[in-house]
Write a protein that holds these residues in place. Sequence first.
Motif, PDB file in Angstrom:
ATOM      1  N   THR A   1       8.193  29.662 -33.564  1.00 23.56           N
ATOM      2  CA  THR A   1       9.340  28.748 -33.623  1.00 23.56           C
ATOM      3  C   THR A   1       8.918  27.354 -33.178  1.00 23.56           C
ATOM      4  O   THR A   1       9.221  26.349 -33.838  1.00 23.56           O
ATOM      5  N   ILE A   2       8.203  27.282 -32.054  1.00 24.50           N
ATOM      6  CA  ILE A   2       7.741  25.995 -31.531  1.00 24.50           C
ATOM      7  C   ILE A   2       6.795  25.331 -32.522  1.00 24.50           C
ATOM      8  O   ILE A   2       6.895  24.129 -32.804  1.00 24.50           O
ATOM      9  N   ALA A   3       5.852  26.105 -33.068  1.00 25.08           N
ATOM     10  CA  ALA A   3       4.887  25.547 -34.022  1.00 25.08           C
ATOM     11  C   ALA A   3       5.591  25.009 -35.254  1.00 25.08           C
ATOM     12  O   ALA A   3       5.264  23.916 -35.750  1.00 25.08           O
ATOM     13  N   ALA A   4       6.554  25.758 -35.760  1.00 24.58           N
ATOM     14  CA  ALA A   4       7.285  25.318 -36.951  1.00 24.58           C
ATOM     15  C   ALA A   4       8.084  24.054 -36.663  1.00 24.58           C
ATOM     16  O   ALA A   4       8.164  23.144 -37.503  1.00 24.58           O
ATOM     17  N   GLU A   5       8.689  23.989 -35.494  1.00 25.52           N
ATOM     18  CA  GLU A   5       9.453  22.795 -35.129  1.00 25.52           C
ATOM     19  C   GLU A   5       8.546  21.568 -35.072  1.00 25.52           C
ATOM     20  O   GLU A   5       8.886  20.494 -35.600  1.00 25.52           O
ATOM     21  N   LYS A   6       7.395  21.709 -34.437  1.00 24.66           N
ATOM     22  CA  LYS A   6       6.498  20.561 -34.261  1.00 24.66           C
ATOM     23  C   LYS A   6       5.885  20.117 -35.581  1.00 24.66           C
ATOM     24  O   LYS A   6       5.815  18.917 -35.873  1.00 24.66           O
ATOM     25  N   ILE A   7       5.426  21.066 -36.374  1.00 26.61           N
ATOM     26  CA  ILE A   7       4.767  20.669 -37.614  1.00 26.61           C
ATOM     27  C   ILE A   7       5.782  20.119 -38.620  1.00 26.61           C
ATOM     28  O   ILE A   7       5.476  19.212 -39.394  1.00 26.61           O
ATOM     29  N   ALA A   8       7.017  20.635 -38.575  1.00 24.62           N
ATOM     30  CA  ALA A   8       8.057  20.106 -39.462  1.00 24.62           C
ATOM     31  C   ALA A   8       8.448  18.683 -39.047  1.00 24.62           C
ATOM     32  O   ALA A   8       8.673  17.807 -39.898  1.00 24.62           O
TER      33      ALA A   8
ATOM     34  N   GLU B   1      -1.609  16.268 -49.328  1.00 25.72           N
ATOM     35  CA  GLU B   1      -0.535  17.123 -49.842  1.00 25.72           C
ATOM     36  C   GLU B   1       0.305  17.836 -48.787  1.00 25.72           C
ATOM     37  O   GLU B   1       1.449  18.198 -49.059  1.00 25.72           O
ATOM     38  N   GLY B   2      -0.250  18.102 -47.591  1.00 23.97           N
ATOM     39  CA  GLY B   2       0.554  18.860 -46.627  1.00 23.97           C
ATOM     40  C   GLY B   2      -0.130  19.040 -45.291  1.00 23.97           C
ATOM     41  O   GLY B   2      -1.182  18.453 -45.012  1.00 23.97           O
ATOM     42  N   LEU B   3       0.498  19.867 -44.452  1.00 28.03           N
ATOM     43  CA  LEU B   3       0.027  20.106 -43.093  1.00 28.03           C
ATOM     44  C   LEU B   3      -0.258  21.585 -42.877  1.00 28.03           C
ATOM     45  O   LEU B   3       0.394  22.452 -43.464  1.00 28.03           O
ATOM     46  N   HIS B   4      -1.222  21.837 -42.004  1.00 31.22           N
ATOM     47  CA  HIS B   4      -1.645  23.213 -41.721  1.00 31.22           C
ATOM     48  C   HIS B   4      -1.775  23.422 -40.220  1.00 31.22           C
ATOM     49  O   HIS B   4      -2.174  22.511 -39.481  1.00 31.22           O
ATOM     50  N   CYS B   5      -1.432  24.621 -39.754  1.00 32.04           N
ATOM     51  CA  CYS B   5      -1.723  25.002 -38.379  1.00 32.04           C
ATOM     52  C   CYS B   5      -2.004  26.500 -38.339  1.00 32.04           C
ATOM     53  O   CYS B   5      -1.547  27.253 -39.198  1.00 32.04           O
TER      54      CYS B   5
END
Length: 469
Positions: A234-241, A217-221
């Motif tokens: 910001t970096i984490a959101a960019e990579k996981i997106a 269903e999705g990704l988690h960090c």
Amino acid sequence: MSPSKKSVKKYTKPSILKLGGPLYAKHGAASKNSVPVRTEIGRVPVAQLAAEFGSPLFVFVEDTIRANFRSYANVFKRLYPKTVFGWSYKTNYLKAVCAIFHEEGAIAEVVSDFEYEKARALGLPGDQIIFNGPYKPKNALQRAIKEKALIHIDSIDEIFEIENIANSLDLEARVGLRVNMNTGVYPQWSRFGLNFETGQALAAAKQLARSKAIKFEGLHCHIGTFMLSVEAYTIAAEKIASLFLEIERETGITLNYIDMGGGFPSKNHLKGVYQAPEVAVPSISEYASAITDTLKATFSDRELPTLILEAGRHLIDEAGFLITSVVSRKLLPDARRAYVLDAGVNLLYTSTWYRPTFELDGDEGSFLEPAVLFGPLCMNIDVVDSHLMLPPLRVGKRLILSPVGAYNVTQWMQFIQYSPAVVLVRKTGVVDVIRERENLAAVEGLERLPADLNQTEKSFQAQKIRKAS
């Protein structure tokens, strides 16, 4: 008296003591010359709380818990309406605390079978629980799959185990994939989940997408704790997106959420950080903008995924106080005044990394001297604070430490002392006990004494008889 019989004072070498306390501000101006005073917690007198429930005593304030959650939730909802809030059980899993967050609309984020059972015992349905953590026992996974909890995969081995369990139950397991990554912050939390940079996460995602027993269903960090870097989010959101979109392109499946974990700091004072928390800690609005602006930019041409958050410390830390009392005084060889308190590192696990604010329950004047605060344990490491400037304190004087609401009541030690009571100051001003002070029956409740060893009293009586004869 003859000169030979006169008492002679022993020579003592003079010493110079470096003052480590906050005597002067950065630019040489004198700092505040008195210790802050707190006579009430949540509008209830400190003296009343200590008299009724004893010392030491943990005190939580319901109004603060609810206000913190609403402020935080409103910031994210305003920027990103598709946000779901999870309450991090490991931060403080007292039933009353968790129940307040669930009343406010938070689901549960748990990291063990113990915490999962606590959430279910509170009446939370399985589909309102996120199951994280590096170790999930087989029986806990079976229950979570049956109850449709959202399980976040932490390793490749866990994929195989969940798949086997789901097949044996003839059910579909709801899962997400935990991803770790380099966000420019040291140390990198690389021990949890699968790595982004090496391609582990993408390979695991492809394996999940192929499974007929798993609903991916999705990704988690969760990039760390007490994160002072907004840029890291910001970096984490960019990579996981970017990984989210790559998975959908390469597998053809549709994912529906991104879980950014937590790690948002409270207004606690992290040791090693020079600035006061009011200066060093960014606002929650800054973290929210970093995450949501990145997601909205990445998904600008399609429907936004649901954003899940799992905050803990940011929501509860400042709602918690510890009342402790001076039980003895002494003078150290280096001329510092030392005070022994009835609370030490056994109750303040977080004192290793954080320095709470120390307040007195009444004004003791402006004369300050170097002081050390020790706890009650027979351990040399039991130092609550070694660099304080305090007025002379009497035995029985109460100190109030805050913020201490995060992690202390879940990580305190069961070592030679009973754990204290925990109370909750309600919105009405009523004070409820939410955890009783421990006693011998509570501590020994799970112990079992073999019958042949249960002869202590008889042995002593026999010894007395032998001695008498």
